[in-house]
Design an enzyme around this catalytic site. Sequence first.
Site, PDB file in Angstrom:
ATOM      1  N   GLU A 273       0.827  -1.217   0.000  1.00 13.08           N
ATOM      2  CA  GLU A 273       0.000   0.000   0.000  1.00 13.08           C
ATOM      3  C   GLU A 273       0.857   1.261   0.000  1.00 13.08           C
ATOM      4  O   GLU A 273       0.733   2.115   0.890  1.00 13.08           O
ATOM      5  CB  GLU A 273      -0.910   0.013   1.236  1.00 13.08           C
ATOM      6  CG  GLU A 273      -1.846  -1.173   1.357  1.00 13.08           C
ATOM      7  CD  GLU A 273      -2.625  -1.175   2.676  1.00 13.08           C
ATOM      8  OE1 GLU A 273      -2.377  -0.309   3.536  1.00 13.08           O
ATOM      9  OE2 GLU A 273      -3.479  -2.048   2.845  1.00 13.08           O
ATOM     10  N   PRO A 274       1.748   1.415  -0.966  1.00  9.06           N
ATOM     11  CA  PRO A 274       2.611   2.597  -0.948  1.00  9.06           C
ATOM     12  C   PRO A 274       1.832   3.852  -1.312  1.00  9.06           C
ATOM     13  O   PRO A 274       0.919   3.811  -2.134  1.00  9.06           O
ATOM     14  CB  PRO A 274       3.629   2.287  -2.044  1.00  9.06           C
ATOM     15  CG  PRO A 274       2.860   1.460  -3.016  1.00  9.06           C
ATOM     16  CD  PRO A 274       1.934   0.607  -2.185  1.00  9.06           C
ATOM     17  N   ARG A 312       1.603  20.229   5.789  1.00 12.62           N
ATOM     18  CA  ARG A 312       2.643  19.403   6.434  1.00 12.62           C
ATOM     19  C   ARG A 312       3.614  20.210   7.292  1.00 12.62           C
ATOM     20  O   ARG A 312       3.913  19.815   8.423  1.00 12.62           O
ATOM     21  CB  ARG A 312       3.405  18.560   5.400  1.00 12.62           C
ATOM     22  CG  ARG A 312       2.482  17.631   4.583  1.00 12.62           C
ATOM     23  CD  ARG A 312       3.230  16.587   3.791  1.00 12.62           C
ATOM     24  NE  ARG A 312       3.818  15.596   4.669  1.00 12.62           N
ATOM     25  CZ  ARG A 312       5.074  15.545   5.009  1.00 12.62           C
ATOM     26  NH1 ARG A 312       5.918  16.432   4.503  1.00 12.62           N
ATOM     27  NH2 ARG A 312       5.504  14.637   5.829  1.00 12.62           N
ATOM     28  N   TYR A 316       3.319  19.001  11.116  1.00 15.49           N
ATOM     29  CA  TYR A 316       4.371  18.087  11.599  1.00 15.49           C
ATOM     30  C   TYR A 316       5.730  18.760  11.720  1.00 15.49           C
ATOM     31  O   TYR A 316       6.714  18.093  12.036  1.00 15.49           O
ATOM     32  CB  TYR A 316       4.562  16.905  10.643  1.00 15.49           C
ATOM     33  CG  TYR A 316       3.299  16.236  10.153  1.00 15.49           C
ATOM     34  CD1 TYR A 316       2.488  15.506  11.017  1.00 15.49           C
ATOM     35  CD2 TYR A 316       2.936  16.316   8.815  1.00 15.49           C
ATOM     36  CE1 TYR A 316       1.341  14.875  10.549  1.00 15.49           C
ATOM     37  CE2 TYR A 316       1.790  15.686   8.347  1.00 15.49           C
ATOM     38  CZ  TYR A 316       1.005  14.975   9.224  1.00 15.49           C
ATOM     39  OH  TYR A 316      -0.125  14.355   8.757  1.00 15.49           O
ATOM     40  N   CYS A 342      -4.151  33.853   8.677  1.00 14.60           N
ATOM     41  CA  CYS A 342      -4.030  34.551   9.970  1.00 14.60           C
ATOM     42  C   CYS A 342      -3.654  33.601  11.092  1.00 14.60           C
ATOM     43  O   CYS A 342      -4.445  33.374  12.012  1.00 14.60           O
ATOM     44  CB  CYS A 342      -5.346  35.267  10.258  1.00 14.60           C
ATOM     45  SG  CYS A 342      -5.761  36.357   8.914  1.00 14.60           S
ATOM     46  N   TYR A 371       0.260  13.914   0.263  1.00 19.53           N
ATOM     47  CA  TYR A 371      -0.336  14.581   1.420  1.00 19.53           C
ATOM     48  C   TYR A 371      -0.252  16.103   1.283  1.00 19.53           C
ATOM     49  O   TYR A 371      -0.109  16.812   2.262  1.00 19.53           O
ATOM     50  CB  TYR A 371       0.320  14.097   2.724  1.00 19.53           C
ATOM     51  CG  TYR A 371       0.305  12.585   2.845  1.00 19.53           C
ATOM     52  CD1 TYR A 371      -0.886  11.925   3.103  1.00 19.53           C
ATOM     53  CD2 TYR A 371       1.465  11.836   2.665  1.00 19.53           C
ATOM     54  CE1 TYR A 371      -0.923  10.533   3.184  1.00 19.53           C
ATOM     55  CE2 TYR A 371       1.435  10.446   2.743  1.00 19.53           C
ATOM     56  CZ  TYR A 371       0.237   9.814   3.008  1.00 19.53           C
ATOM     57  OH  TYR A 371       0.193   8.438   3.079  1.00 19.53           O
TER      58      TYR A 371
HETATM   59  N1  LLP Z   1      -1.788   2.090   4.292  1.00 19.50           N
HETATM   60  C1  LLP Z   1      -2.396   2.576   5.385  1.00 19.50           C
HETATM   61  C2  LLP Z   1      -3.336   1.742   6.114  1.00 19.50           C
HETATM   62  C3  LLP Z   1      -2.108   3.888   5.816  1.00 19.50           C
HETATM   63  O1  LLP Z   1      -2.711   4.367   6.895  1.00 19.50           O
HETATM   64  C4  LLP Z   1      -1.182   4.676   5.074  1.00 19.50           C
HETATM   65  C5  LLP Z   1      -0.861   6.045   5.507  1.00 19.50           C
HETATM   66  C6  LLP Z   1      -0.592   4.118   3.926  1.00 19.50           C
HETATM   67  C7  LLP Z   1      -0.918   2.822   3.573  1.00 19.50           C
HETATM   68  C8  LLP Z   1       0.364   4.879   3.062  1.00 19.50           C
HETATM   69  O2  LLP Z   1       1.513   5.249   3.722  1.00 19.50           O
HETATM   70  P1  LLP Z   1       2.744   5.905   2.908  1.00 19.50           P
HETATM   71  O3  LLP Z   1       3.274   4.854   1.953  1.00 19.50           O
HETATM   72  O4  LLP Z   1       2.245   7.075   2.182  1.00 19.50           O
HETATM   73  O5  LLP Z   1       3.695   6.245   3.954  1.00 19.50           O
HETATM   74  N2  LLP Z   1      -0.265  12.960   6.456  1.00 19.50           N
HETATM   75  C9  LLP Z   1       1.003  12.358   6.818  1.00 19.50           C
HETATM   76  C10 LLP Z   1       1.068  10.887   6.463  1.00 19.50           C
HETATM   77  C11 LLP Z   1      -0.059  10.055   7.060  1.00 19.50           C
HETATM   78  C12 LLP Z   1      -0.012   8.630   6.631  1.00 19.50           C
HETATM   79  C13 LLP Z   1      -1.248   7.908   7.009  1.00 19.50           C
HETATM   80  N3  LLP Z   1      -1.343   6.572   6.551  1.00 19.50           N
HETATM   81  C14 LLP Z   1       2.128  13.156   6.181  1.00 19.50           C
HETATM   82  O6  LLP Z   1       1.860  14.142   5.491  1.00 19.50           O
HETATM   83  O7  LLP Z   1       3.288  12.846   6.399  1.00 19.50           O
END
Ligand code: LLP
Length: 418
Positions: A273-274, A312, A316, A342, A371
């Site tokens: 799930e990338p 972001r 974060y 603001c 994101y």
């Molecule tokens: N699968 C599941 C169940 C997830 O919750 C996520 C991300 C992914 C896959 C994908 O993860 P990735 O490969 O993108 O790391 N808003 C935050 C990131 C939150 C990620 C939430 N879940 C940011 O901007 O860093």
Amino acid sequence: MHHFHYENDELFCENVSLAALAEEAGTPAYVYSKATLTRHFKAFDGAFEGLPHLTCFSVKANSNLAVLRLFASLGGGVDIVSGGELYRALKAGVPAERIVFSGVGKTREEMRAALEAGILMFNVESAQELEALNTVAGEMGRKAPISLRINPDVDPKTHPYISTGLKKNKFGISFETAMDVYRHAAELPNLEVIGVDCHIGSQLTEVSPFVAAVDRLKKLLESLKAGGFKIKYLDVGGGLGITYQTEEPPEPDEYAKALRDALNGIGLTLILEPGRVIVGNAGILLARVTYTKSGEEKDFVITDGGMNDLMRPCLYGSYHGVQPVRKTGRPGARVDIVGPICESSDFLAKDRDLPGFVAGDLLAVMSAGAYGFTMSSNYNTRRRAVEILVDGDGYEIVRERETYEDLIRGEHIPASLK
Ligand code: LLP
């Protein structure tokens, strides 16, 4: 590797000048490179060649229909976490049998829509969710294909807000209770148990936490096998990090090799799930400098892009590179790049040594493909940005900038106030 580069001191996306694009489409704008998206998807998916697998792009990272359609055309599926993402994925033409549904709070309505569509599987995150899904499937005369999301309690060593596989996180079912929940699932008549799932966090820069999680899941798989379960899928979630600044995350090949070694011919179809690793560096936020301002302690560059466009940094404290669209050779300065909102948290970059910007200049906030737009909001009644997909010499607007009418759609002044 991405396709944002300078030609004669001008920043281009593929063969398109970002300055020309800004003139035509306006700013702030999200600009994605199709060549980069394609390259990243293929590099990731290709790293698992020879292993039965399905790359399910995580829609929350970038949910534009064009992006989803592109990955579907390359053979990908998607990971969704809401009815809205299901709707998008189907509209983009992702085949239902390539959709997995994750998330701790699926509603019965969302379950119904996903069962109706015929998705590949639900990644169930609690005993109560299991009961609800069994009931909904029963009402529809269907069997719901499920895996359980296991919380393997490993430290992903990433930002606390985006680590998900620790005991203290709300996600998944604990490793210790997993077998009991599996046995219970097997007794529910409208469920078909087909998988094991985990996702430990995002922006991981080492492979070891992934391997530790898989090692734990392997133990569970052995118990499941001994218990007569016919597990077909192992979903290892997403989470592979990217370089925003100086991080050195593993390449997809290295990640895939570590998983191959850890799985050692386990004979299951792997689901991945990338999100970020595919789209993160394939997109930028293009903004124009409105004003510059020298404060007593700091100098500010105020742009037409703000925290509502890219959350972001404020949420974060994330680092995003900032590059001038035109290199001017002006002397540099230490500045904060801020938006018009603001709030003091409205910054895109802090304390950066950058070439001297003046009003009217364009700048690119890098690594904004993941994101970025998906977390943007209408705060301060700002229209969300236009999204543009560049393809070689040309580009297309793949989401129009919102209009003011869009912003008040559905709002009403009550009769008593008219
Ligand atoms: N699968 C599941 C169940 C997830 O919750 C996520 C991300 C992914 C896959 C994908 O993860 P990735 O490969 O993108 O790391 N808003 C935050 C990131 C939150 C990620 C939430 N879940 C940011 O901007 O860093």
